[in-house]
Design a protein around this motif. Structure first.
Motif, PDB file in Angstrom:
ATOM      1  N   ASP A   1     -23.504  -0.838  20.032  1.00 41.64           N
ATOM      2  CA  ASP A   1     -22.813   0.190  19.175  1.00 41.64           C
ATOM      3  C   ASP A   1     -21.562  -0.539  18.621  1.00 41.64           C
ATOM      4  O   ASP A   1     -20.893  -1.311  19.217  1.00 41.64           O
ATOM      5  N   TYR A   2     -21.379  -0.066  17.147  1.00 38.90           N
ATOM      6  CA  TYR A   2     -20.143  -0.864  16.412  1.00 38.90           C
ATOM      7  C   TYR A   2     -19.868   0.217  15.424  1.00 38.90           C
ATOM      8  O   TYR A   2     -20.443   0.914  14.965  1.00 38.90           O
ATOM      9  N   ALA A   3     -18.512   0.130  15.306  1.00 41.36           N
ATOM     10  CA  ALA A   3     -17.961   0.491  14.024  1.00 41.36           C
ATOM     11  C   ALA A   3     -16.894  -0.363  13.403  1.00 41.36           C
ATOM     12  O   ALA A   3     -16.326  -1.122  13.824  1.00 41.36           O
ATOM     13  N   ILE A   4     -17.139  -0.333  12.020  1.00 41.21           N
ATOM     14  CA  ILE A   4     -16.262  -1.198  11.243  1.00 41.21           C
ATOM     15  C   ILE A   4     -15.451  -0.469  10.063  1.00 41.21           C
ATOM     16  O   ILE A   4     -16.221   0.414   9.403  1.00 41.21           O
ATOM     17  N   ASP A   5     -14.221  -0.655   9.841  1.00 42.48           N
ATOM     18  CA  ASP A   5     -13.533  -0.348   8.756  1.00 42.48           C
ATOM     19  C   ASP A   5     -13.031  -1.270   7.892  1.00 42.48           C
ATOM     20  O   ASP A   5     -12.785  -2.369   8.482  1.00 42.48           O
ATOM     21  N   ALA A   6     -13.113  -1.024   6.629  1.00 39.21           N
ATOM     22  CA  ALA A   6     -12.844  -2.124   5.682  1.00 39.21           C
ATOM     23  C   ALA A   6     -12.174  -1.369   4.472  1.00 39.21           C
ATOM     24  O   ALA A   6     -12.795  -0.528   4.001  1.00 39.21           O
ATOM     25  N   GLY A   7     -10.811  -1.787   4.117  1.00 35.53           N
ATOM     26  CA  GLY A   7     -10.123  -1.273   2.963  1.00 35.53           C
ATOM     27  C   GLY A   7      -8.923  -1.952   2.667  1.00 35.53           C
ATOM     28  O   GLY A   7      -8.541  -3.082   2.879  1.00 35.53           O
ATOM     29  N   TYR A   8      -8.010  -1.186   2.265  1.00 38.16           N
ATOM     30  CA  TYR A   8      -6.611  -1.660   1.900  1.00 38.16           C
ATOM     31  C   TYR A   8      -5.363  -0.720   2.114  1.00 38.16           C
ATOM     32  O   TYR A   8      -5.652   0.699   2.200  1.00 38.16           O
ATOM     33  N   SER A   9      -4.137  -1.370   2.215  1.00 31.05           N
ATOM     34  CA  SER A   9      -2.971  -0.452   2.600  1.00 31.05           C
ATOM     35  C   SER A   9      -1.747  -0.892   1.916  1.00 31.05           C
ATOM     36  O   SER A   9      -1.606  -2.051   1.502  1.00 31.05           O
ATOM     37  N   TRP A  10      -1.099   0.164   1.461  1.00 31.37           N
ATOM     38  CA  TRP A  10       0.359   0.178   0.473  1.00 31.37           C
ATOM     39  C   TRP A  10       1.406   0.752   1.499  1.00 31.37           C
ATOM     40  O   TRP A  10       1.244   1.774   1.912  1.00 31.37           O
ATOM     41  N   LEU A  11       2.434   0.082   1.262  1.00 32.97           N
ATOM     42  CA  LEU A  11       3.837   0.566   1.901  1.00 32.97           C
ATOM     43  C   LEU A  11       4.848   0.524   0.577  1.00 32.97           C
ATOM     44  O   LEU A  11       5.118  -0.263  -0.116  1.00 32.97           O
ATOM     45  N   ASP A  12       5.359   1.735   0.620  1.00 29.44           N
ATOM     46  CA  ASP A  12       6.349   1.773  -0.530  1.00 29.44           C
ATOM     47  C   ASP A  12       7.673   2.265   0.281  1.00 29.44           C
ATOM     48  O   ASP A  12       7.688   3.665   0.626  1.00 29.44           O
ATOM     49  N   TYR A  13       8.829   1.695   0.185  1.00 29.55           N
ATOM     50  CA  TYR A  13       9.990   1.772   0.812  1.00 29.55           C
ATOM     51  C   TYR A  13      10.979   2.482  -0.184  1.00 29.55           C
ATOM     52  O   TYR A  13      10.960   2.341  -1.394  1.00 29.55           O
ATOM     53  N   ALA A  14      11.769   3.410   0.342  1.00 26.91           N
ATOM     54  CA  ALA A  14      12.794   4.033  -0.471  1.00 26.91           C
ATOM     55  C   ALA A  14      13.759   3.198  -1.111  1.00 26.91           C
ATOM     56  O   ALA A  14      14.351   3.860  -2.306  1.00 26.91           O
ATOM     57  N   ASP A  15      14.190   2.112  -0.719  1.00 24.30           N
ATOM     58  CA  ASP A  15      14.957   1.165  -1.303  1.00 24.30           C
ATOM     59  C   ASP A  15      14.231   0.311  -2.484  1.00 24.30           C
ATOM     60  O   ASP A  15      14.886  -0.486  -3.125  1.00 24.30           O
ATOM     61  N   GLY A  16      12.847   0.786  -2.696  1.00 25.18           N
ATOM     62  CA  GLY A  16      12.196   0.083  -3.937  1.00 25.18           C
ATOM     63  C   GLY A  16      11.069  -1.141  -3.621  1.00 25.18           C
ATOM     64  O   GLY A  16      10.276  -1.478  -4.211  1.00 25.18           O
ATOM     65  N   GLU A  17      11.547  -1.634  -2.239  1.00 21.83           N
ATOM     66  CA  GLU A  17      10.447  -2.745  -1.853  1.00 21.83           C
ATOM     67  C   GLU A  17       9.076  -2.072  -1.706  1.00 21.83           C
ATOM     68  O   GLU A  17       8.743  -1.079  -1.219  1.00 21.83           O
TER      69      GLU A  17
END
Length: 436
Positions: free
Chosen positions: A228-244
């Motif tokens: 049995d197996y499960a695979i996740d594939a995608g992308y993530s983004w972080l947006d900080y309040a100080d603009g970074e």
């Protein structure tokens, strides 16, 4: 234990038990135990060790229900220690609660998850009684279910509250939404698309940075006769309040191979953004299929810091369940790269070995060994911890038993430049409402 953590956790536990009780389908398992402990270094100091006799009492429980209207699992443990000198007596506890309440069948449900853990205050110091704090993560919100042709849809909304007894910079309020679409090909395989967004607002923004996180990924699951197996594939983004802004791929793999009915090999890989609160909800013990009555309150090894980190982890485990002999081995390696520079990055390695052997129908011998190495890159130092335990249990009746255990803890700290050694003996009697 902090009053805030107790209050929030008891509300979650009471809600789960109260909703499950009317259906008369909830199963309740509990264990009550009491005994005397001898600790030759109760304060875990490198010099002038303080040896004490400690009186202990504990209660562990597991409440489960799997019905059409309510699915619930609440696992908890409370330990009371009466120190014979110097240290304050008190109660330490843990709670892992999951509840899904179906309001409209196949249309609307409400989910509550609560994780109360015992964590270190100073991550570089040894696990002494005065270096512990209660940390609570509570998540609650509705789920809206719908169908789009052959796709099953789920829209989730969550409010998440995080609290630490001492580390105030961890305290935060979070809101999030998630959209999940799933296509089932047959009873054994499915493909899903997930998009989720979370907004984190810290109580002390000077010590932690408010941010938003977005994850978009596909998930494929398949169960076969032996694999049995499960695979996740995608992308993530972080947006900080100080603009970074930061971004990263999201990759996860969970796979298992069963050799007969007694052996299973499992592999887990991860490359993703994470943080302490997110990891607490993911690692919740109550929602696991093998959930049991907790045998003790353990101090989690994670670091309670508010910073997001990029996690790279690989873990390999083997489980064997024989008629008389049981064995589990697990090895892992991981890297934590924190977004905020004030937290040193970590390279961790660990090895666990646990075994049980039934010497006679009423006598069981158990042993385990745990080795951990943590390298703090910016500090140029490494901490090494070794834990070894051995216990012998005698069952007198189907409910009553007596146990004697020995535990040794060794910690060599490169950060604090010291060595700590501890030996603990514990003799206790326990009562289980259901035999093993």
């Amino acid at each position: 234990m902090g009053s805030c953590s107790i209050r929030v956790s008891l509300v979650a536990a009471a809600l789960a038990v109260h909703i499950a009780a009317p259906a008369q389908a909830a199963r309740i398992d509990y264990t009550v135990d009491a005994g005397v402990e001898h600790d030759d270094n109760v304060r875990l100091t490198p010099v002038d060790a303080d040896s004490q006799r400690i009186l202990r009492a504990g209660l562990g429980f597991l409440v489960t229900q799997d019905g059409s209207a309510v699915q619930a699992a609440v696992a908890g443990r409370a330990d009371y220690r009466d120190f014979q000198g110097g240290l304050d007596d008190g109660v330490e506890g843990m709670l892992s609660a999951y509840l899904n309440w179906v309001l409209l069948q196949d249309r609307l449900s409400f989910t509550v998850q609560d994780e109360l853990e015992l964590q270190a205050i100073d991550r570089y110091a040894a696990d002494a009684p005065d270096n512990r704090q209660q940390v609570n993560v509570l998540s609650a919100g509705p789920n809206f279910l719908f169908d789009l042709g052959s796709l099953h849809g789920r829209l989730e909304a969550r409010w998440i509250d995080t609290r630490a007894e001492v580390t105030d910079e961890f305290d935060s309020s979070r809101v999030g939404v998630a959209l999940r679409l799933t296509r089932e090909f047959d009873d054994r395989s499915r493909l899903g698309f997930n998009a989720q967004w979370t907004d984190t607002d810290y109580d002390q923004p000077l010590l932690a940075r408010d941010h938003q996180r977005t994850d978009v990924y596909a998930r494929f699951e398949r169960q076969q006769a032996h694999i049995d197996y499960a695979i996740d594939a995608g992308y993530s983004w972080l947006d900080y309040a100080d603009g970074e802004t930061r971004d990263s791929p999201l990759l996860r793999l969970e796979a298992g191979w069963r050799q007969g009915e007694r052996n299973r090999i499992s592999l887990a890989l991860a490359y993703q953004f994470s943080d302490a609160a997110d990891q607490a909800l993911v690692d919740g013990a109550a929602g696991r299929p093998e959930a049991t009555v907790p045998g003790g309150v353990l101090v989690d090894g994670g670091a309670i810091v508010p910073s997001v980190y990029r996690l790279q982890r690989a873990a390999l485990a083997w489980d064997h369940a024989g008629e008389r002999f049981g064995l589990r081995t697990e090895a892992y390696a991981q890297r934590l790269r924190y977004v905020d520079a004030f937290v040193p990055d970590e390279d961790d390695r660990g090895l666990l070995l646990a075994l049980t052997y039934r010497l006679a129908p009423s006598v069981t011998l158990a042993g385990w060994a745990d080795f951990e190495w943590i390298e703090y890159r910016q500090l140029g130092a490494e901490d090494e911890a070794r834990r070894i335990g051995l216990s012998l249990e005698k069952s007198w009746t189907r409910h009553w038993s007596t146990s004697l255990s020995y535990y040794r803890y060794e910690r060599d700290s490169g950060v604090l430049d010291n060595e700590v050694r501890q030996n603990v003996w514990y003799l206790w009697m326990s009562y289980r409402n259901r035999p093993r």
